[in-house]
Scaffold this motif. Structure first.
Motif, PDB file in Angstrom:
ATOM      1  N   GLN A 171       0.830  -1.206   0.000  1.00 34.55           N
ATOM      2  CA  GLN A 171       0.000   0.000   0.000  1.00 34.55           C
ATOM      3  C   GLN A 171       0.865   1.257   0.000  1.00 34.55           C
ATOM      4  OE1 GLN A 171      -2.363  -0.623   3.518  1.00 34.55           O
ATOM      5  NE2 GLN A 171      -3.933  -1.814   2.440  1.00 34.55           N
ATOM      6  N   THR A 174       2.283   1.939  -3.424  1.00 33.46           N
ATOM      7  CA  THR A 174       1.282   2.469  -4.345  1.00 33.46           C
ATOM      8  C   THR A 174       1.132   3.978  -4.201  1.00 33.46           C
ATOM      9  OG1 THR A 174       0.062   0.378  -4.290  1.00 33.46           O
ATOM     10  CG2 THR A 174      -1.139   2.321  -5.059  1.00 33.46           C
ATOM     11  N   ASN A 175       1.245   4.473  -2.963  1.00 30.25           N
ATOM     12  CA  ASN A 175       1.056   5.909  -2.698  1.00 30.25           C
ATOM     13  C   ASN A 175       2.372   6.686  -2.640  1.00 30.25           C
ATOM     14  OD1 ASN A 175      -1.732   5.417  -2.395  1.00 30.25           O
ATOM     15  ND2 ASN A 175      -1.455   4.875  -0.237  1.00 30.25           N
ATOM     16  N   GLN A 178       2.933  10.105  -4.611  1.00 27.06           N
ATOM     17  CA  GLN A 178       2.170  11.242  -4.088  1.00 27.06           C
ATOM     18  C   GLN A 178       2.875  11.887  -2.896  1.00 27.06           C
ATOM     19  OE1 GLN A 178      -1.756   9.782  -3.161  1.00 27.06           O
ATOM     20  NE2 GLN A 178      -1.995   8.773  -5.142  1.00 27.06           N
ATOM     21  N   LYS A 179       3.727  11.114  -2.230  1.00 28.69           N
ATOM     22  CA  LYS A 179       4.447  11.630  -1.069  1.00 28.69           C
ATOM     23  C   LYS A 179       5.788  12.242  -1.437  1.00 28.69           C
ATOM     24  CE  LYS A 179       2.363   8.171   1.992  1.00 28.69           C
ATOM     25  NZ  LYS A 179       2.611   7.066   2.941  1.00 28.69           N
TER      26      LYS A 179
END
Length: 211
Positions: A171, A174-175, A178-179
């Motif tokens: 998870q 996947t993100n 964006q960070k």
């Protein structure tokens, strides 16, 4: 280490701040281990310093394998053994003797390195590293931090990681864009899972935890 990385390391491991005062010198490298055997607890501190000096209160009691044993006399360190050299050793008496039995004798001895070498052979060298088997989410857990030009890279390693942490790692990957992370790679080798996260912000990289 960069100054930012050194400041983070001293915050993450407060003992780094204490080693300088133990010898009244500047610590340049150190290794620290908590040792548990049955119900017994001990520790081992190995370090190098600049300048090299023994500016502390001690009593010489004997030599072991031609290494002088210095017994510390100050309050919080009283009774601990110091063995001067490169590195300098500080430990409770029996631990100091046990270490000298390994390092100074010609006998082949099984040590913790034998337990961890599978992991250590998979990860890159780093100026800050920790490894432990005292976790609930894997049989072993490794963490190392490196600087690569203007970015920082953290490598975490898991031996037989549990399924909930593995799900969280997927998870987080996947993100990751964006960070603001530059890279977020998960690789598996046998029962080992390695995660490499890199970014420009050291503290963002270090805060990306799955366990």
């Amino acid at each position: 280490m960069t100054p930012e990385m050194a400041a983070w390391a001293r915050q993450a491991q407060p003992i780094l701040n204490e080693v300088d005062t133990i010898y009244n010198s500047t610590t340049t490298r150190m290794y620290y281990s908590d040792i548990k055997s049955g119900g017994n607890f001990s520790f081992l501190l190995l370090s190098t310093m600049d300048p090299v000096k023994n500016d502390f209160q001690y009593m010489f009691i004997d030599s072991y394998y031609e290494h002088p044993l210095l017994v510390r006399q100050e309050g919080g360190l009283q009774g601990l053994y110091n063995v001067m050299g490169t590195p300098v050793m500080l430990a409770p008496p029996q631990t100091a003797i046990d270490v000298l039995d390994i390092t100074a004798s010609l006998n082949e001895t099984v040590t913790s390195y034998n337990r961890y070498k599978g992991m250590l052979n998979l990860v890159p060298d780093a100026p800050f590293q920790t490894i432990t088997s005292n976790v609930t989410f894997a049989k072993q857990f490794y963490m190392g931090v490196n600087q690569n030009n203007d970015s920082y890279e953290r490598t975490t390693g898991y031996l037989e990681v549990n399924s909930s942490v593995m799900k969280k790692l997927d998870q987080l990957k996947t993100n990751s864009s964006q960070k603001g992370f530059l890279h977020y790679n998960i690789t598996k080798t046998g029962n080992y899972t390695l995660v490499k996260v890199s970014g420009m912000d050291l503290f963002a990289v270090m805060m990306e935890e799955a366990n």
